[in-house]
Design an enzyme around this catalytic site. Structure first.
Site: not given
Ligand code: PDD
Length: 287
Positions: A31, A50, A99, A101, A146, A178, A202
């Site tokens: 996503y 991304r 289903r 995997h 992501k 993070e 991320l």
């Molecule tokens: N989250 N790290 C993680 C684990 C994240 O979920 C996010 C963003 C970031 C920052 O990424 P960016 O600057 O590209 O938004 C770092 C979004 C906002 C979310 O999942 O809602």
């Protein structure tokens, strides 16, 4: 409410999700969260890049071109009438029954959805900062993707919530990575430190933008792992994400970092980030 459903914009009530969709069964999907201000997307290209990169990392074919996704996103923006809000674009590996995997064969089409909701900038929160806790990074080792399987992230976010904090700052063996849904950086003696991109975090788009701002402002940025000790002893801490922008950390566990206004480096970055938004999307309302 209008939403993206595969290549169409439809009413949300028309969408049907199959219980055997792999997103629902396995969390098998990716996503993006993309913010719009004044009916203009901010960093749409970077987010879509991304999105494609996440898809490639899990060998998932995106059955749309970048231009087609841009077109769909912009159509949704105009049809919903949202002014300032967050677009959640999600692609699962589609419906495969029974289903199994194993990745299904190429004839199974991934399923795209997109929702867009009005969410104003929270200037008060940006001024006041957030409370955070420190906890262990319990996630897997491919945090650069992501992906929609976010159990590790939501468990640590919930831990923060239970302790009346907004975010959880994560560490692996004493090295700060993070947050549950944001990147994190510290300022020490005028220098910004943040974890390097790689498999443990991320690669944030907001981080890309604030790094550009820091360079322009002549603020040095060191992208090297830093310790919990350095976190606790930082002059300033800030988080960054698409939805939070550059967010000062007011409190970390029991330690308060500022009383009224955030540190000067964080505030400079906030202003510069806002200027970047305004350059792309026009003037933001004054609060
Ligand atoms: N989250 N790290 C993680 C684990 C994240 O979920 C996010 C963003 C970031 C920052 O990424 P960016 O600057 O590209 O938004 C770092 C979004 C906002 C979310 O999942 O809602």
């Amino acid at each position: 409410m209008k939403v993206i459903w595969n290549s169409e914009i439809v009413d949300r009530s028309e969408v049907t999700i199959d219980p055997e969709d792999r997103g629902y069964q396995f969390g098998d999907g990716i996503y993006e969260v993309i913010r719009a201000y004044n009916k203009e997307f901010f960093c749409l290209d970077e987010h879509l890049d991304r999105f494609f990169s996440s898809a490639e990392k899990i060998e998932m074919h995106v059955p749309y071109t970048k231009n087609e996704l841009k077109h769909l996103a912009n159509r949704l923006l105009s049809e919903t009438g949202v002014n300032t809000g967050n677009l959640y674009l999600q692609l699962t590996r589609g419906v495969a029954s029974p289903r199994n995997h194993m990745y299904p064969d190429a004839s199974v089409l991934p399923m795209l959805t997109g929702t867009f909701t009005e969410t104003e900038r929270d200037q008060q929160m940006l001024d006041k900062g957030i409370h955070t806790i420190v906890t262990e990074d319990i996630r897997w080792l491919k945090c650069d993707i992501k992906m929609i399987s976010l159990l590790g992230n939501i468990m640590v976010k919930h831990e923060a919530h239970k302790k009346n904090a907004y975010e959880a700052i994560l560490h692996r063996d004493g090295i700060v990575t993070e947050c549950s849904a944001a990147n994190v950086a510290i300022v020490k003696n005028g220098v910004i430190h943040t974890h390097p991109d790689g498999n443990l975090i991320l690669p944030g788009i907001t981080k890309l933008v604030w790094k550009r701002c820091a360079e322009r402002l002549g603020i040095p940025v060191v992208e090297e792992p830093f310790s919990l000790d350095e976190l606790y002893n930082a002059d300033e801490i800030f988080c960054s994400s698409t939805t939070m922008e550059v967010m000062p950390v007011k409190k970390l566990d029991n330690k308060v970092f500022f009383s009224e206004t955030a540190g000067s480096v964080t505030r400079k970055l906030q202003e510069a980030y806002k200027a970047e938004i305004e350059q792309c999307c026009g003037k933001l309302p004054v609060h």
